[in-house]
Design an enzyme around this catalytic site. Sequence first.
Site, PDB file in Angstrom:
ATOM      1  N   CYS A  49     -13.265   8.197   7.111  1.00 17.82           N
ATOM      2  CA  CYS A  49     -14.082   7.700   6.010  1.00 17.82           C
ATOM      3  C   CYS A  49     -14.961   8.796   5.419  1.00 17.82           C
ATOM      4  O   CYS A  49     -14.975   9.031   4.211  1.00 17.82           O
ATOM      5  CB  CYS A  49     -14.935   6.532   6.509  1.00 17.82           C
ATOM      6  SG  CYS A  49     -16.103   5.936   5.302  1.00 17.82           S
ATOM      7  N   CYS A  67     -13.061   7.247   2.336  1.00 15.64           N
ATOM      8  CA  CYS A  67     -13.950   6.531   1.413  1.00 15.64           C
ATOM      9  C   CYS A  67     -14.925   7.432   0.640  1.00 15.64           C
ATOM     10  O   CYS A  67     -15.012   7.343  -0.595  1.00 15.64           O
ATOM     11  CB  CYS A  67     -14.798   5.512   2.156  1.00 15.64           C
ATOM     12  SG  CYS A  67     -14.123   4.892   3.699  1.00 15.64           S
ATOM     13  N   LYS A 112     -13.462  10.340  -1.561  1.00 14.23           N
ATOM     14  CA  LYS A 112     -12.673   9.655  -2.585  1.00 14.23           C
ATOM     15  C   LYS A 112     -13.564   9.073  -3.666  1.00 14.23           C
ATOM     16  O   LYS A 112     -13.310   9.215  -4.857  1.00 14.23           O
ATOM     17  CB  LYS A 112     -11.846   8.558  -1.914  1.00 14.23           C
ATOM     18  CG  LYS A 112     -10.931   7.833  -2.803  1.00 14.23           C
ATOM     19  CD  LYS A 112     -11.097   6.365  -2.972  1.00 14.23           C
ATOM     20  CE  LYS A 112     -12.022   5.526  -2.224  1.00 14.23           C
ATOM     21  NZ  LYS A 112     -11.395   4.412  -1.512  1.00 14.23           N
ATOM     22  N   TYR A 138      -3.641   0.957  -2.342  1.00 13.98           N
ATOM     23  CA  TYR A 138      -4.911   1.310  -2.968  1.00 13.98           C
ATOM     24  C   TYR A 138      -5.147   2.814  -3.027  1.00 13.98           C
ATOM     25  O   TYR A 138      -5.675   3.334  -4.009  1.00 13.98           O
ATOM     26  CB  TYR A 138      -6.080   0.543  -2.332  1.00 13.98           C
ATOM     27  CG  TYR A 138      -6.593   1.075  -1.020  1.00 13.98           C
ATOM     28  CD1 TYR A 138      -7.669   1.956  -0.988  1.00 13.98           C
ATOM     29  CD2 TYR A 138      -6.029   0.696   0.191  1.00 13.98           C
ATOM     30  CE1 TYR A 138      -8.168   2.433   0.216  1.00 13.98           C
ATOM     31  CE2 TYR A 138      -6.520   1.166   1.397  1.00 13.98           C
ATOM     32  CZ  TYR A 138      -7.590   2.040   1.409  1.00 13.98           C
ATOM     33  OH  TYR A 138      -8.068   2.514   2.590  1.00 13.98           O
ATOM     34  N   GLU A 187      -5.768   4.842  -6.535  1.00 12.75           N
ATOM     35  CA  GLU A 187      -7.048   5.555  -6.648  1.00 12.75           C
ATOM     36  C   GLU A 187      -6.812   7.020  -6.988  1.00 12.75           C
ATOM     37  O   GLU A 187      -7.460   7.575  -7.887  1.00 12.75           O
ATOM     38  CB  GLU A 187      -7.828   5.438  -5.329  1.00 12.75           C
ATOM     39  CG  GLU A 187      -8.386   4.044  -5.105  1.00 12.75           C
ATOM     40  CD  GLU A 187      -9.069   3.848  -3.757  1.00 12.75           C
ATOM     41  OE1 GLU A 187      -9.847   2.896  -3.628  1.00 12.75           O
ATOM     42  OE2 GLU A 187      -8.823   4.642  -2.822  1.00 12.75           O
ATOM     43  N   HIS A 210     -27.743 -12.409 -18.282  1.00 12.03           N
ATOM     44  CA  HIS A 210     -27.192 -12.108 -19.593  1.00 12.03           C
ATOM     45  C   HIS A 210     -27.834 -10.861 -20.179  1.00 12.03           C
ATOM     46  O   HIS A 210     -29.038 -10.687 -20.031  1.00 12.03           O
ATOM     47  CB  HIS A 210     -27.469 -13.307 -20.519  1.00 12.03           C
ATOM     48  CG  HIS A 210     -26.798 -13.171 -21.843  1.00 12.03           C
ATOM     49  ND1 HIS A 210     -25.438 -13.261 -22.009  1.00 12.03           N
ATOM     50  CD2 HIS A 210     -27.319 -12.927 -23.075  1.00 12.03           C
ATOM     51  CE1 HIS A 210     -25.139 -13.099 -23.283  1.00 12.03           C
ATOM     52  NE2 HIS A 210     -26.257 -12.896 -23.944  1.00 12.03           N
ATOM     53  N   GLU A 250     -21.701 -12.462 -15.367  1.00  9.30           N
ATOM     54  CA  GLU A 250     -22.077 -13.847 -15.698  1.00  9.30           C
ATOM     55  C   GLU A 250     -20.836 -14.699 -15.995  1.00  9.30           C
ATOM     56  O   GLU A 250     -20.879 -15.924 -15.899  1.00  9.30           O
ATOM     57  CB  GLU A 250     -23.066 -13.897 -16.866  1.00  9.30           C
ATOM     58  CG  GLU A 250     -22.501 -13.470 -18.207  1.00  9.30           C
ATOM     59  CD  GLU A 250     -23.527 -13.578 -19.348  1.00  9.30           C
ATOM     60  OE1 GLU A 250     -24.248 -14.592 -19.412  1.00  9.30           O
ATOM     61  OE2 GLU A 250     -23.594 -12.644 -20.167  1.00  9.30           O
TER      62      GLU A 250
HETATM   63  C1  LIG Z   1      -7.934   8.220   1.334  1.00  8.45           C
HETATM   64  C2  LIG Z   1      -8.610   7.087   2.034  1.00  8.45           C
HETATM   65  C3  LIG Z   1      -9.544   6.329   1.384  1.00  8.45           C
HETATM   66  C4  LIG Z   1     -10.176   5.280   2.035  1.00  8.45           C
HETATM   67  N1  LIG Z   1     -11.086   4.547   1.333  1.00  8.45           N
HETATM   68  C5  LIG Z   1     -11.725   3.518   1.930  1.00  8.45           C
HETATM   69  C6  LIG Z   1     -12.699   2.780   1.235  1.00  8.45           C
HETATM   70  O1  LIG Z   1     -12.987   3.023   0.057  1.00  8.45           O
HETATM   71  N2  LIG Z   1     -13.326   1.772   1.890  1.00  8.45           N
HETATM   72  C7  LIG Z   1     -13.040   1.476   3.201  1.00  8.45           C
HETATM   73  O2  LIG Z   1     -13.654   0.558   3.753  1.00  8.45           O
HETATM   74  N3  LIG Z   1     -12.099   2.161   3.882  1.00  8.45           N
HETATM   75  C8  LIG Z   1     -11.449   3.173   3.279  1.00  8.45           C
HETATM   76  N4  LIG Z   1     -10.523   3.908   3.990  1.00  8.45           N
HETATM   77  C9  LIG Z   1     -10.194   3.497   5.381  1.00  8.45           C
HETATM   78  C10 LIG Z   1     -11.237   4.011   6.369  1.00  8.45           C
HETATM   79  O3  LIG Z   1     -11.417   5.396   6.207  1.00  8.45           O
HETATM   80  C11 LIG Z   1     -10.779   3.693   7.786  1.00  8.45           C
HETATM   81  O4  LIG Z   1     -10.477   2.316   7.886  1.00  8.45           O
HETATM   82  C12 LIG Z   1     -11.845   4.053   8.824  1.00  8.45           C
HETATM   83  O5  LIG Z   1     -12.177   5.399   8.759  1.00  8.45           O
HETATM   84  C13 LIG Z   1     -11.341   3.686  10.222  1.00  8.45           C
HETATM   85  O6  LIG Z   1     -12.279   4.059  11.193  1.00  8.45           O
HETATM   86  P1  LIG Z   1     -11.818   4.391  12.689  1.00  8.45           P
HETATM   87  O7  LIG Z   1     -13.078   4.606  13.449  1.00  8.45           O
HETATM   88  O8  LIG Z   1     -10.859   3.381  13.140  1.00  8.45           O
HETATM   89  O9  LIG Z   1     -10.985   5.740  12.572  1.00  8.45           O
HETATM   90  P2  LIG Z   1     -11.360   7.151  11.949  1.00  8.45           P
HETATM   91  O10 LIG Z   1     -12.505   7.062  11.016  1.00  8.45           O
HETATM   92  O11 LIG Z   1     -10.087   7.700  11.430  1.00  8.45           O
HETATM   93  O12 LIG Z   1     -11.858   7.997  13.197  1.00  8.45           O
HETATM   94  C14 LIG Z   1     -11.004   8.385  14.218  1.00  8.45           C
HETATM   95  C15 LIG Z   1     -11.519   9.700  14.787  1.00  8.45           C
HETATM   96  O13 LIG Z   1     -10.894   9.960  16.024  1.00  8.45           O
HETATM   97  C16 LIG Z   1     -10.670  11.354  16.150  1.00  8.45           C
HETATM   98  N5  LIG Z   1      -9.630  11.525  17.163  1.00  8.45           N
HETATM   99  C17 LIG Z   1      -8.333  11.130  17.088  1.00  8.45           C
HETATM  100  N6  LIG Z   1      -7.708  11.387  18.262  1.00  8.45           N
HETATM  101  C18 LIG Z   1      -8.635  11.953  19.072  1.00  8.45           C
HETATM  102  C19 LIG Z   1      -8.603  12.426  20.422  1.00  8.45           C
HETATM  103  N7  LIG Z   1      -7.506  12.328  21.169  1.00  8.45           N
HETATM  104  N8  LIG Z   1      -9.728  12.962  20.950  1.00  8.45           N
HETATM  105  C20 LIG Z   1     -10.867  13.050  20.218  1.00  8.45           C
HETATM  106  N9  LIG Z   1     -10.943  12.608  18.943  1.00  8.45           N
HETATM  107  C21 LIG Z   1      -9.846  12.051  18.392  1.00  8.45           C
HETATM  108  C22 LIG Z   1     -10.273  11.755  14.745  1.00  8.45           C
HETATM  109  O14 LIG Z   1     -10.480  13.152  14.548  1.00  8.45           O
HETATM  110  C23 LIG Z   1     -11.217  10.897  13.912  1.00  8.45           C
HETATM  111  O15 LIG Z   1     -12.422  11.565  13.594  1.00  8.45           O
HETATM  112  C24 LIG Z   1      -9.872   4.987   3.381  1.00  8.45           C
HETATM  113  C25 LIG Z   1      -8.932   5.748   4.064  1.00  8.45           C
HETATM  114  C26 LIG Z   1      -8.307   6.795   3.408  1.00  8.45           C
HETATM  115  C27 LIG Z   1      -7.307   7.606   4.149  1.00  8.45           C
END
Ligand SMILES: Cc1cc2nc3c(=O)[nH]c(=O)nc-3n(C[C@H](O)[C@H](O)[C@H](O)COP(=O)(O)OP(=O)(O)OC[C@H]3O[C@@H](n4cnc5c(N)ncnc54)[C@H](O)[C@@H]3O)c2cc1C
Length: 452
Positions: A43, A48, A51, A177, A181, A436, A441
């Site tokens: 994110c 997010c 973006k 999406y 975008e 308004h 609205e």
């Molecule tokens: C282009 C794009 C736009 C988006 N826009 C939106 C939006 O506008 N609104 C919205 O709500 N959502 C949006 N999302 C979705 C949102 O980013 C994800 O749903 C959210 O980040 C998920 O969170 P998470 O904690 O599951 O995983 P992540 O945020 O992906 O975090 C996972 C983390 O784990 C780390 N990791 C992985 N494996 C290991 C390991 N073995 N050891 C240590 N670290 C590790 C990774 O480096 C990463 O930092 C978007 C996604 C993308 C790709």
Amino acid sequence: MSQYDYDLFCIGGGSGGVRASRFSANYGAKVAVAEEKYFGGTCVNVGCIPKKLFSYAAHFRDEFHDAAGFGWTGPEPDFHWPTLLQNKNKEIARLNGIYESMLAKAGVGIFKARATLLDPHSVECGGKTYTARHILVATGSWPTIPRFPGCEHAITSNEAFFLDGLPKAAVVVGGGYIAVEFASIFNGLGVETTLVYRGKRVLRGFDADLGTRLAAEMAKKGVTIKFESDIAALEKKAGGTLAVTYQDGSRGEAGLVMYATGRKPNTKNLGLEKAGVELADDGAIKVDDYLATSVPSIHALGDVTNRINLTPVATAEGMALAKTLFRAQPTLMDYHDIPTAIFAIPNVATVGLSEELAAARGFTVDIYKTQFRALKHTLSGSEEKTFMKLVVDAATQRVLGVHMMGAEAGEIIQGMAIALKCGATKAQFDSTIGIHPTAAEEFVTMREKFTQ
Ligand SMILES: Cc1cc2nc3c(=O)[nH]c(=O)nc-3n(C[C@H](O)[C@H](O)[C@H](O)COP(=O)(O)OP(=O)(O)OC[C@H]3O[C@@H](n4cnc5c(N)ncnc54)[C@H](O)[C@@H]3O)c2cc1C
């Protein structure tokens, strides 16, 4: 004295992992989090936040154009990509620091390294083994590119956030999406943009009106949309331009081809199999209602479970898990009426059931919809249309779905989501006084049922 090094060891410092770790520590647990790339996860770094910053940049093209009708004139503005990139990177670095310091302040142990599972109670991280009463896998997901000749020349959203420069022409592949975008972003920043989608309508899974109307607005703004089309091959020419061959044999050229056709949960080489954690066919971790995997001491949440892949869902799951594990307050996530926005140009946002889903669930529905030119555009000259739709249960008059395309749709639908959570009826929408003059609205003044 606990038999474990930690009460909770979290693998992944993204939206869900950080929230779960921080709140677990606040509730008195001894917590560590391992993050291999960047705090804040997808994110903050490649999702997010950057973006939306790019989307703001892209909106300015319309705004400069719109200003003329209000009397503002001046030299043609020039867009400088390195400035946007530099400012975005600075802001993201600031956010990375905030995420890390929030964890540190909460007393969470921080490992800047990859972690993998060894067994139900131990992980390997940075060459050492740590034990934990509970382990949380919050490793997110990663974009994929299908295999075809020349696919190695295509990029994903990950790389699109760090381009050295903007190309003259770009092809974005996908209909979800992220695809719409990025097509809007490139187009808004002056790149000749083609959106290629193998289906007949973008935003599959959303109310059909939204996809149809968004595609029409994007086309008006200059995006070329190729439906029922796909890329067969890419070839890199001297000078770096990509020759694109489509499956129907037609050809094109672009400086960049970006795939936004899918993401895969990050579950490979994590030691999940070794620890006995069950995966679904798509590689996602299977969890129960309390986010426990098939191994009771190992939990998972967010994108790695591949259910509703949104940041606020991952963070809410993180909170729920922290309460369940460390506050003696078993907490179920409520997945109903989750609002979401698509930051295309124009914006789209939605909460509740689409007309199609309501029908599939057996509801007989009343539909209210309206499309109009927003007040601003009476002077700006823009042909952009705003669209709003209510899906109402005919039997109870409860509003089941609220859908919008238009300026600030996300800001507007957030409030509508509260109304839906409260079980608002159409009569309550009607008895609400409008503000308004606004576009919003219209949501409380739609009186005529839509008939085919
Ligand atoms: C282009 C794009 C736009 C988006 N826009 C939106 C939006 O506008 N609104 C919205 O709500 N959502 C949006 N999302 C979705 C949102 O980013 C994800 O749903 C959210 O980040 C998920 O969170 P998470 O904690 O599951 O995983 P992540 O945020 O992906 O975090 C996972 C983390 O784990 C780390 N990791 C992985 N494996 C290991 C390991 N073995 N050891 C240590 N670290 C590790 C990774 O480096 C990463 O930092 C978007 C996604 C993308 C790709």
